[in-house]
Design an enzyme around this catalytic site. Sequence first.
Site, short mmCIF file in Angstrom:
data_model
loop_
_atom_site.label_atom_id
_atom_site.label_comp_id
_atom_site.label_asym_id
_atom_site.label_seq_id
_atom_site.Cartn_x
_atom_site.Cartn_y
_atom_site.Cartn_z
N HIS A 40 0.68 -1.31 -0.05
CA HIS A 40 0.16 0.03 -0.35
C HIS A 40 0.79 1.42 -0.28
O HIS A 40 2.00 1.15 0.03
CB HIS A 40 -1.22 0.23 1.25
CG HIS A 40 0.29 0.28 2.47
ND1 HIS A 40 0.34 -0.66 3.14
CD2 HIS A 40 0.45 1.44 3.55
CE1 HIS A 40 1.37 -0.21 4.23
NE2 HIS A 40 0.81 0.92 4.56
N HIS A 128 5.73 5.42 -0.94
CA HIS A 128 6.50 4.20 -1.50
C HIS A 128 5.56 3.38 -1.14
O HIS A 128 5.00 3.29 -0.39
CB HIS A 128 7.64 4.32 -0.31
CG HIS A 128 7.44 3.99 0.60
ND1 HIS A 128 7.55 5.36 1.67
CD2 HIS A 128 7.40 2.69 1.85
CE1 HIS A 128 7.22 4.35 2.81
NE2 HIS A 128 7.59 3.74 3.06
#
Length: 186
Positions: A40, A128
């Site tokens: 995620h 990220h």
Amino acid sequence: MRLFVGLAPPAAVLDDLDAACAPLRPGRDDLRWTSRELWHITLAFLGEVGEQSLDRLLPRLERAARRHLAFGLSLAGAGAFPRPARANVLWGGLSGDRKALGELALSVSAGARRAGVPPDEKLRFRPHVTLARCRVPADVRSIVSELSGYQGPTWTAEEIYLIRSTLGGQQPRYEAVGTWKLKAHS
């Protein structure tokens, strides 16, 4: 409960990144690869949140989501925290509308603060996907180099998720507590 707000890339996008990472995993027992189901993009890490605070938080997150148009992103490249030569975390990066992503993260954080749930802001927002963690700092320069040219398929970020993270075992368990749609383009 331990909470964070994030974006979840679609399965096809995760499949593509997983395929790019697959040949890099063998022989790297020094890395604890994160399972694809946990991939995620964190917009705000909220930490421990009580029930009363949760009741104030939910409408604030809904309001934050409604203020932003859906936008395009791609998973692209790689890096490491704090640096590739002595990494604690190996990550996949993002390309696309990073300005919209940053603005959404700011709105989510502001809404959480107004609800009395200040996000952990020790580190600046660095979007990220965590690919692997290292118990002992590891040299991941070769992996970062291999993934440097990676460019995944474009997808549209259309909703944010409030996720409950339960620690324990080999990997945390994630459960969606709430989901809110971003504004659709008219």
